[in-house]
Design a protein around this motif. Structure first.
Motif, PDB file in Angstrom:
ATOM      1  N   LEU A  74       0.820  -1.218   0.000  1.00  0.00           N
ATOM      2  CA  LEU A  74       0.000   0.000   0.000  1.00  0.00           C
ATOM      3  C   LEU A  74       0.848   1.258   0.000  1.00  0.00           C
ATOM      4  N   GLU A  75       1.912   1.273   0.803  1.00  0.00           N
ATOM      5  CA  GLU A  75       2.814   2.431   0.830  1.00  0.00           C
ATOM      6  C   GLU A  75       3.901   2.199  -0.227  1.00  0.00           C
ATOM      7  N   ALA A  76       3.631   2.651  -1.441  1.00  0.00           N
ATOM      8  CA  ALA A  76       4.507   2.327  -2.566  1.00  0.00           C
ATOM      9  C   ALA A  76       5.947   2.795  -2.345  1.00  0.00           C
ATOM     10  N   ASP A  77       6.135   3.985  -1.780  1.00  0.00           N
ATOM     11  CA  ASP A  77       7.496   4.491  -1.573  1.00  0.00           C
ATOM     12  C   ASP A  77       8.314   3.573  -0.664  1.00  0.00           C
ATOM     13  N   ARG A  78       7.648   2.882   0.218  1.00  0.00           N
ATOM     14  CA  ARG A  78       8.306   1.970   1.145  1.00  0.00           C
ATOM     15  C   ARG A  78       8.709   0.653   0.466  1.00  0.00           C
ATOM     16  N   HIS A  79       7.964   0.235  -0.535  1.00  0.00           N
ATOM     17  CA  HIS A  79       8.154  -1.090  -1.127  1.00  0.00           C
ATOM     18  C   HIS A  79       8.759  -1.080  -2.519  1.00  0.00           C
ATOM     19  N   ILE A  80       8.817   0.066  -3.138  1.00  0.00           N
ATOM     20  CA  ILE A  80       9.102   0.137  -4.560  1.00  0.00           C
ATOM     21  C   ILE A  80      10.448  -0.478  -4.945  1.00  0.00           C
ATOM     22  N   ASP A  81      11.505  -0.197  -4.200  1.00  0.00           N
ATOM     23  CA  ASP A  81      12.822  -0.718  -4.553  1.00  0.00           C
ATOM     24  C   ASP A  81      12.905  -2.231  -4.386  1.00  0.00           C
ATOM     25  N   LYS A  82      12.230  -2.785  -3.371  1.00  0.00           N
ATOM     26  CA  LYS A  82      12.211  -4.235  -3.192  1.00  0.00           C
ATOM     27  C   LYS A  82      11.538  -4.923  -4.379  1.00  0.00           C
ATOM     28  N   VAL A  83      10.475  -4.320  -4.865  1.00  0.00           N
ATOM     29  CA  VAL A  83       9.773  -4.884  -6.010  1.00  0.00           C
ATOM     30  C   VAL A  83      10.674  -4.878  -7.238  1.00  0.00           C
ATOM     31  N   TYR A  84      11.369  -3.774  -7.469  1.00  0.00           N
ATOM     32  CA  TYR A  84      12.239  -3.691  -8.646  1.00  0.00           C
ATOM     33  C   TYR A  84      13.377  -4.695  -8.565  1.00  0.00           C
ATOM     34  N   ARG A  85      13.932  -4.904  -7.374  1.00  0.00           N
ATOM     35  CA  ARG A  85      14.994  -5.897  -7.228  1.00  0.00           C
ATOM     36  C   ARG A  85      14.459  -7.298  -7.503  1.00  0.00           C
ATOM     37  N   ALA A  86      13.279  -7.591  -6.973  1.00  0.00           N
ATOM     38  CA  ALA A  86      12.698  -8.909  -7.190  1.00  0.00           C
ATOM     39  C   ALA A  86      12.400  -9.156  -8.663  1.00  0.00           C
ATOM     40  N   LEU A  87      12.014  -8.112  -9.361  1.00  0.00           N
ATOM     41  CA  LEU A  87      11.714  -8.237 -10.788  1.00  0.00           C
ATOM     42  C   LEU A  87      12.976  -8.254 -11.650  1.00  0.00           C
ATOM     43  N   GLY A  88      14.118  -7.938 -11.004  1.00  0.00           N
ATOM     44  CA  GLY A  88      15.351  -7.852 -11.782  1.00  0.00           C
ATOM     45  C   GLY A  88      15.393  -6.626 -12.663  1.00  0.00           C
ATOM     46  N   ARG A  89      14.694  -5.573 -12.230  1.00  0.00           N
ATOM     47  CA  ARG A  89      14.601  -4.340 -13.027  1.00  0.00           C
ATOM     48  C   ARG A  89      14.941  -3.132 -12.145  1.00  0.00           C
ATOM     49  N   GLU A  90      16.095  -3.182 -11.510  1.00  0.00           N
ATOM     50  CA  GLU A  90      16.479  -2.069 -10.622  1.00  0.00           C
ATOM     51  C   GLU A  90      16.527  -0.740 -11.357  1.00  0.00           C
ATOM     52  N   GLY A  91      16.803  -0.772 -12.661  1.00  0.00           N
ATOM     53  CA  GLY A  91      16.895   0.459 -13.439  1.00  0.00           C
ATOM     54  C   GLY A  91      15.579   1.196 -13.576  1.00  0.00           C
ATOM     55  N   LEU A  92      14.465   0.543 -13.255  1.00  0.00           N
ATOM     56  CA  LEU A  92      13.178   1.228 -13.355  1.00  0.00           C
ATOM     57  C   LEU A  92      13.114   2.446 -12.450  1.00  0.00           C
ATOM     58  N   HIS A  93      13.878   2.411 -11.355  1.00  0.00           N
ATOM     59  CA  HIS A  93      13.835   3.544 -10.432  1.00  0.00           C
ATOM     60  C   HIS A  93      14.318   4.833 -11.105  1.00  0.00           C
ATOM     61  N   ASP A  94      15.100   4.714 -12.141  1.00  0.00           N
ATOM     62  CA  ASP A  94      15.597   5.906 -12.844  1.00  0.00           C
ATOM     63  C   ASP A  94      14.616   6.414 -13.886  1.00  0.00           C
ATOM     64  N   ASP A  95      13.591   5.631 -14.164  1.00  0.00           N
ATOM     65  CA  ASP A  95      12.551   6.053 -15.109  1.00  0.00           C
ATOM     66  C   ASP A  95      11.590   6.977 -14.376  1.00  0.00           C
ATOM     67  N   PRO A  96      11.369   8.183 -14.885  1.00  0.00           N
ATOM     68  CA  PRO A  96      10.496   9.143 -14.187  1.00  0.00           C
ATOM     69  C   PRO A  96       9.104   8.587 -13.879  1.00  0.00           C
ATOM     70  N   ARG A  97       8.650   7.625 -14.647  1.00  0.00           N
ATOM     71  CA  ARG A  97       7.322   7.054 -14.413  1.00  0.00           C
ATOM     72  C   ARG A  97       7.299   6.115 -13.211  1.00  0.00           C
ATOM     73  N   PHE A  98       8.491   5.646 -12.791  1.00  0.00           N
ATOM     74  CA  PHE A  98       8.572   4.630 -11.763  1.00  0.00           C
ATOM     75  C   PHE A  98       9.314   5.100 -10.506  1.00  0.00           C
ATOM     76  N   THR A  99       9.591   6.369 -10.395  1.00  0.00           N
ATOM     77  CA  THR A  99      10.469   6.871  -9.339  1.00  0.00           C
ATOM     78  C   THR A  99       9.866   6.766  -7.942  1.00  0.00           C
ATOM     79  N   ASN A 100       8.594   7.089  -7.795  1.00  0.00           N
ATOM     80  CA  ASN A 100       7.959   7.110  -6.473  1.00  0.00           C
ATOM     81  C   ASN A 100       6.460   6.860  -6.610  1.00  0.00           C
ATOM     82  N   ALA A 101       5.778   6.912  -5.488  1.00  0.00           N
ATOM     83  CA  ALA A 101       4.347   6.606  -5.482  1.00  0.00           C
ATOM     84  C   ALA A 101       3.557   7.580  -6.342  1.00  0.00           C
ATOM     85  N   ALA A 102       3.920   8.850  -6.274  1.00  0.00           N
ATOM     86  CA  ALA A 102       3.197   9.850  -7.071  1.00  0.00           C
ATOM     87  C   ALA A 102       3.347   9.565  -8.562  1.00  0.00           C
ATOM     88  N   ALA A 103       4.550   9.179  -8.964  1.00  0.00           N
ATOM     89  CA  ALA A 103       4.787   8.876 -10.381  1.00  0.00           C
ATOM     90  C   ALA A 103       4.015   7.636 -10.811  1.00  0.00           C
TER      91      ALA A 103
END
Length: 242
Positions: free
Chosen positions: A90-119
């Motif tokens: 539910l709190e996306a900012d808290r979980h977002i990096d763990k999800v990207y690591r699990a997906l093997g897509r850590e680079g998504l955090h650098d995409d403006p669409r995937f940076t934080n909960a608001a994005a």
């Protein structure tokens, strides 16, 4: 019918909670009280979120299609083997990096669409579409291992057949052995409460119509055998079904 049974069950739990609260109060104050539970009020309590929104803002939240869910990390996704699961972050900012690591897509955090909960919320349709594509590459077991390793909050979407085979339910005495009169054994759903000094054992089958009539009339009302027989002759009390 299932909704009615669910409501009655919820009301039963509410009654149990109220009775226990009253017992605790009586032990502390010496005063007893009457406990009442309304099936209607239980239903409105279960729907409290929607009713509170209606009261405060004049409307309930509209249902959203999963491809437009405003919280992509609180959404369902389908894996390569056709299984579904929920992200429950539910709190996306808290979980977002763990999800990207699990997906093997850590680079998504650098995409403006995937940076934080608001994005994620702003670009939700694009985000969900990309997550759909990534998750569809592998079966559920593959993702389950990665999610658990990275501490991702998730849960499988289970149907009735899946629940019956759930190992956690089996390990926590979720079922009782039910011995039928014909000698067969089946499983019955166990209640949610366990007691340390009460072992989980086989359950008796449901009583036949009128099976315990004599016992109830004798023990609860104190009627004699003759009185019970007269009630049965008058058609007031039902005897055991043949």
């Amino acid at each position: 019918m299932r909704e009615a049974a669910s409501g009655i069950t919820s009301a039963g739990f509410a009654a149990l909670a109220g009775l226990l609260a009253a017992v605790l109060e009586q032990r502390h104050t010496g005063r007893g009280r009457v406990v009442e539970v309304s099936l209607l009020r239980t239903g409105t309590y279960v729907l409290g979120w929607d009713l509170s929104l209606q009261e405060t803002v004049g409307k309930v939240a509209k249902a959203e299609a999963r491809h437009a869910n405003q919280t992509p990390l609180m959404n369902t996704y389908r894996t390569a083997d056709g299984r579904w699961f929920f992200f429950t972050g539910l709190e996306a900012d808290r979980h977002i990096d763990k999800v990207y690591r699990a997906l093997g897509r850590e680079g998504l955090h650098d995409d403006p669409r995937f940076t934080n909960a608001a994005a994620l919320r702003k670009h939700r349709e694009e985000v969900i579409a990309l997550l759909d594509d990534i998750i569809a590459e592998h079966p559920l077991q593959f993702w389950a291992e990665r999610f658990d390793r990275e501490g991702v909050w998730w849960a499988p979407a289970q149907g009735p057949a899946d629940v019956l085979e759930d190992p956690q339910l089996a390990a926590t005495d979720g079922f009782l052995a039910l011995h039928n009169e014909d000698g067969t054994t089946a499983r019955s759903v166990n209640g949610p409460v366990s007691f340390s000094d009460v072992p989980v054992g086989p359950a008796a089958p449901a009583p036949r119509l009128g099976e315990h009539t004599d016992e109830v009339l004798a023990r609860v009302l104190g009627l004699s055998g003759g009185e019970i027989a007269r009630l049965r002759e008058a058609g007031i009390a039902a005897g055991p079904a043949a």
